[in-house]
Design an enzyme around this catalytic site. Structure first.
Site, mmCIF file in Angstrom:
data_model
loop_
_atom_site.group_PDB
_atom_site.id
_atom_site.type_symbol
_atom_site.label_atom_id
_atom_site.label_comp_id
_atom_site.label_asym_id
_atom_site.label_seq_id
_atom_site.Cartn_x
_atom_site.Cartn_y
_atom_site.Cartn_z
ATOM 1 N N SER A 137 0.858 -1.195 0.000
ATOM 2 C CA SER A 137 0.000 0.000 0.000
ATOM 3 C C SER A 137 0.884 1.231 0.000
ATOM 4 O O SER A 137 2.028 1.193 0.480
ATOM 5 C CB SER A 137 -0.880 0.012 1.249
ATOM 6 O OG SER A 137 -1.539 1.251 1.372
ATOM 7 N N TYR A 157 -1.881 -0.223 10.353
ATOM 8 C CA TYR A 157 -1.956 -0.674 8.963
ATOM 9 C C TYR A 157 -0.648 -0.295 8.254
ATOM 10 O O TYR A 157 -0.054 -1.114 7.537
ATOM 11 C CB TYR A 157 -3.165 -0.026 8.282
ATOM 12 C CG TYR A 157 -3.385 -0.422 6.848
ATOM 13 C CD1 TYR A 157 -3.868 -1.686 6.523
ATOM 14 C CD2 TYR A 157 -3.131 0.473 5.809
ATOM 15 C CE1 TYR A 157 -4.090 -2.051 5.191
ATOM 16 C CE2 TYR A 157 -3.354 0.123 4.491
ATOM 17 C CZ TYR A 157 -3.831 -1.133 4.179
ATOM 18 O OH TYR A 157 -4.046 -1.485 2.869
ATOM 19 N N LYS A 173 2.165 -2.613 6.237
ATOM 20 C CA LYS A 173 2.458 -2.436 4.808
ATOM 21 C C LYS A 173 3.911 -2.002 4.588
ATOM 22 O O LYS A 173 4.524 -2.357 3.578
ATOM 23 C CB LYS A 173 1.470 -1.445 4.182
ATOM 24 C CG LYS A 173 0.023 -1.964 4.170
ATOM 25 C CD LYS A 173 -0.103 -3.283 3.397
ATOM 26 C CE LYS A 173 -1.529 -3.786 3.299
ATOM 27 N NZ LYS A 173 -1.651 -5.031 2.535
#
Ligand code: NAD
Length: 274
Positions: A143, A156, A160
């Site tokens: 991401s 998150y 990533k």
């Protein structure tokens, strides 16, 4: 929307897509099938897995990528049904749903690391030996959050950036086995993972990528030579490898640059195979 296809011929390359039941993974299953692959759709959601498999003429496999055994089982299933594996797209992912403020919710923390990091490491471990027989390719859906500070979703971002770091670090070792690995780093894409944030993003009329656009970029990465790259993709711009700033070089006491040769394990030889 996934594309509808009949099963490609028995000699066609085989692609496995985790998180293939929805969003980006589902779109990519359709594109891989359209490009002539036999597709194994892997997801924790059995109904979505079956639907996508049917629409792309592939086969479904229900698995939780956070479990190492289930990663080996999905590869074994691909081999059992199709006899080979050429492409592994490690795409399954979850958002942390953890607001940036502390304290950490331990269950959410374990879940997001389990799917986004363990799922990636276990997936590579399970798929790489088989991919090595066919000069195979691994694509990891990371991401943009892993490249820049995603202040709204630090957990998150942790997973990533770990994914990108792992892809870059393991690329040389996999290359010795004839396997390439790259990461695709999309920006906001219109899928269920956005959750409530999706509503805020849309309200601001911030341009979202479509799952189809991300899947098209994924195919570009899968068909472009090279390994160890992190390709960015944002709305309005073409996908391209991210240019990392070179690390500062270590200096010797006399001011000259120190040289370091990494210790890579040797490539497996024919006689190693039982
Ligand atoms: N949508 C975005 O804005 C965006 C941006 C950048 C990267 N990504 C990444 O793209 C990937 C795909 O996400 P998406 O946007 O299509 O979201 P999505 O929620 O539509 O799809 C994710 C899929 O992963 C599956 N999944 C979740 N946990 C799993 C597990 N433990 N085992 C197997 N499957 C599991 C889900 O069932 C779902 O089908 C994710 O890795 C995500 O982090 C998404």
């Amino acid at each position: 929307m996934t594309e509808t296809h009949s099963q490609p011929a028995g000699t066609a390359p085989v692609a496995l897509v985790t998180g293939g039941g929805n969003g980006i993974g589902a779109a990519l299953c359709g594109k891989l099938a359209a490009a002539g692959h036999r597709v194994v759709v892997v997801d924790i959601d059995p109904e979505a897995t079956a639907m996508v498999a049917e629409s792309c003429g592939g086969i479904p496999f229900e698995a939780d990528v956070a479990d190492p055994k289930q990663n080996h089982a999905m590869v074994a299933h691909a081999l059992e049904r199709f006899g080979r594996l050429d492409v592994a797209v490690l795409n399954a992912g979850v958002s942390s749903d953890q607001p940036p403020d502390l304290p950490l919710d331990l269950d959410r923390y374990r879940r997001v690391l389990g799917v986004n990091i363990d799922g990636l490491a276990f997936g590579i471990d399970a798929a790489a030996p088989e991919l090595a027989h066919h000069g195979g390719r691994i694509l990891v859906t990371a991401s943009l959050a892993g490249l820049g500070p995603d202040q709204a979703n630090p957990l998150y971002a942790l997973t990533k950036s770990a994914a990108i770091g792992y892809v870059r670090a393991i690329a040389a070792s996999l290359e010795q086995r004839g396997v390439s690995i790259n990461a695709l780093c999309p920006g906001f894409t219109d899928t269920a993972i956005l959750g409530i944030a999706g509503r805020l993003i849309r309200k601001q009329r911030f341009p979202l990528l479509t799952p189809d656009e991300v899947a098209a970029a994924a195919l570009t990465v899968l068909t472009t030579p090279g390994t160890g790259e992190a390709w960015t993709l944002v709305a309005g711009r073409p996908t391209q490898p991210f240019a990392f700033t070179p690390l500062p070089t270590t200096l010797m006491p006399d001011g000259t640059e120190a040289r370091f040769r990494p210790f890579l394990s040797r490539a497996p030889k024919k006689e190693d195979t039982p």
